[in-house]
Write a protein that holds these residues in place. Structure first.
Motif, PDB file in Angstrom:
ATOM      1  N   ASP A   1      -7.712  -6.173   4.902  1.00 45.90           N
ATOM      2  CA  ASP A   1      -7.938  -7.151   3.845  1.00 45.90           C
ATOM      3  C   ASP A   1      -7.783  -8.635   4.132  1.00 45.90           C
TER       4      ASP A   1
ATOM      5  N   SER B   1      -2.828  -5.579   7.332  1.00 40.40           N
ATOM      6  CA  SER B   1      -3.989  -4.630   6.739  1.00 40.40           C
ATOM      7  C   SER B   1      -5.482  -5.307   6.700  1.00 40.40           C
TER       8      SER B   1
ATOM      9  N   PHE C   1       0.683  -1.347  -0.005  1.00 42.46           N
ATOM     10  CA  PHE C   1       0.024   0.002   0.005  1.00 42.46           C
ATOM     11  C   PHE C   1       0.735   1.105  -0.222  1.00 42.46           C
TER      12      PHE C   1
ATOM     13  N   GLN D   1      -7.862   0.831   1.262  1.00 39.61           N
ATOM     14  CA  GLN D   1      -8.254  -0.501   1.636  1.00 39.61           C
ATOM     15  C   GLN D   1      -9.296  -0.511   2.912  1.00 39.61           C
TER      16      GLN D   1
END
Ligand code: B12
Ligand code: SF4
Length: 453
Positions: free
Chosen positions: A242, A240, A167, A280
């Motif tokens: 996700d 993260s 990211f 995200q």
């Protein structure tokens, strides 16, 4: 040659810390890279005094931006005593010329490719001013020198399995500091995890990954976790959000002993999330995503940033209730800091929003160094402190602990309990929870800026 590696620090609270949880990895990693013919010491200024009258030949200084003034003070003092000084780390990488006013040589970027060379050059009397470290594959990373850690740190086993992050958040230097995404050989990581020469059971049990985003490469992390299952550890990391879409990964995390994950949630405001470049994160999904970890007994630590462009004093204060509603077990509350090398810094500089005349000690995640978009700097600071008091009030902490008693596995509950009590004790003990050696006086700053933009 005698080498002192100093991990520079400025106390965050006037009365200091009651407990020191986890040590930095940097010093014990650089010590492990040092050729055996040299004698190396690692000094963590956070927990031990720095000896200016050391018998070392070379003093190495590693520091974050917020600690730069202290690093330069030390460098001056060592130079006056005839010591050679070398500096590196995330601040120096983006401000090498500034650092060179105080030290004999700087290292820009990662240290592995140049570390041994520096000491060879010193021996040959050929020290260069600047060394530029390459970002090498992580195949040769040794086990850190855990034996050199001071006993004050509760946790000992800090491990790095990967470097980098896919990211690119606007306030973060990681994509520039550690470009790409690199992984260490799994066997090397397991060797660090098998290192067990620690005095206390919890030190043998805990593995704290200091990775930027450990779970970014799914096949790699899944294989590492499969191999960690028989080791029966408790482990924690940053990741993260996700990951919550990958049920297989979540199950492996549970089975391999994950007790805590740190998510950079940062904000509940859409405008602020856009400002942070946090594509995200989806506000409507926070609660269900956290639940997926709770369903597996894993605790959720989460970072929140105050001062992004959509924030107002009210939205910052509201964060205390919102983070409670989504089920965060341990909140980490920071003020936006535009570090050199980030898009946030470039934007603030471009828009003339960096407050002139402030030293680097304001760039530490807890002070305000810029003009916020929708409030005055002092209002941001006050709102952030209010948020801190609210989020760690007795009521909030008791509610959080009560919930985690029923949702978290033992290790996660213990960890969340200790951290919440630690921070609520800080609020009780300090009243002004975050103080910086008197630097947090904004009266003069208010006079130097025009007002909200
Ligand atoms: C683990 C980590 C933490 C841990 C441990 C902190 C610590 N003291 O180590 C925790 C969670 C506690 C933490 C907290 C904070 N962190 Co932090 N953290 C990291 C992270 C993810 C990894 C650092 C690490 O251990 N890397 C592994 C070790 C082995 O490598 P390294 O430290 O990068 O050192 C390498 C090179 O820099 C170089 N090097 C370093 N020093 C020297 C010195 C010499 C002489 C030489 C030759 C080489 C050299 O060689 C090393 C090997 O390549 C980095 C991100 C990153 N990728 O760097 C952020 C990072 C360092 N953190 C950052 C920040 C801002 C913070 C906080 C201020 C956040 C906050 N709001 O509170 C706090 C402050 C903590 C404190 N000490 O008071 C920033 C620093 C930016 C800056 N310019 O100052 C970073 C870069 C992330 C970001 N947002 O950009 N952090
Ligand atoms: S996800 Fe975390 S490590 Fe990655 S760029 Fe964003 S803040 Fe930095």
């Amino acid at each position: 040659m005698k080498i002192d590696i100093i991990i520079v620090y400025i106390q965050r609270y006037q009365k200091g810390h009651e407990l020191h949880f986890v040590p930095p990895l940097t010093g014990i990693h650089l010590a492990a890279l040092t050729p055996a013919k040299h004698q190396v010491r690692v000094i963590h200024q956070q927990v031990e005094p720095v000896n200016l009258d050391t018998d070392a030949d070379v003093v190495v200084l590693s520091f974050f931006s917020g600690f730069a003034p202290e690093a330069y003070r030390l460098a001056k003092a060592y130079r006056q005593r005839g010591k050679m000084t070398i500096a590196g780390g995330p601040h120096v990488t983006f401000a090498p010329e500034e650092a060179l006013r105080f030290v004999d040589a700087v290292v820009i970027g990662e240290g592995e490719s140049v570390w041994a060379q520096i000491f060879e050059d010193i021996e040959q009397n050929q020290l260069q001013l600047r060394y530029v470290g390459e970002s090498l594959p992580l195949t040769e990373i040794p086990t850190p020198r855990y034996d050199l850690l001071p006993s004050k740190y509760m946790v000992r086993r800090v491990v790095q399995a990967t470097r980098g992050c896919p990211f690119s958040c606007s306030f973060c230097t990681v994509p520039m500091l550690n470009p790409g995404f690199r992984t260490r050989p799994i066997e090397a990581v397991l060797n660090d995890i098998r290192y067990n020469d620690f005095p206390h059971w919890w030190q043998r049990k805990l593995v704290w990954f200091w990775d930027d985003n450990l779970t970014a490469n799914r096949p790699y992390i899944k294989e590492l976790l499969r191999q960690m299952i028989p080791l029966k550890k408790w482990w924690l990391t940053q990741a993260s959000m996700d990951i919550t879409q990958d049920e297989e990964l979540l199950d492996l995390m549970r089975d391999s002993g994950c007790i805590g994950v740190f998510f950079g949630i940062e904000s509940f405001g859409t405008e602020s999330l856009i400002d942070a470049g946090k594509r995200q994160n989806k506000v409507a999904e926070y609660q269900s995503k956290i639940k997926k970890l709770h369903d597996r007994g894993i605790g959720v630590m989460a970072g929140f940033i105050s001062g992004l462009d959509g924030d107002t004093p009210d939205s910052i204060r509201d964060t205390a209730n919102q983070l409670e509603e989504i089920g965060v077990d341990v909140p980490f509350l920071s003020v936006l800091t535009p570090f050199k090398g980030t898009r946030a810094y470039a934007k603030m500089e471009d828009q003339g929003r960096l407050i002139p005349g402030l030293g680097w000690e304001f760039y530490n995640g807890y002070n305000v160094a810029f003009q916020p978009a929708k409030m005055m700097p002092q209002e941001l600071l006050n709102a952030h402190r209010e948020l801190w008091r609210l989020a760690f009030s007795i009521t909030m902490v008791v509610r959080r602990l009560f919930r985690s008693l029923f949702t978290l596995r033992l290790g996660a509950f213990m960890l969340c309990g200790i951290m919440n009590l630690f921070y609520s004790l800080k609020v009780l003990r300090h009243n002004e929870p975050i103080c910086f050696n008197g630097t947090d006086n904004y009266a003069t700053i208010r006079d130097t800026i025009a007002g909200p933009i």
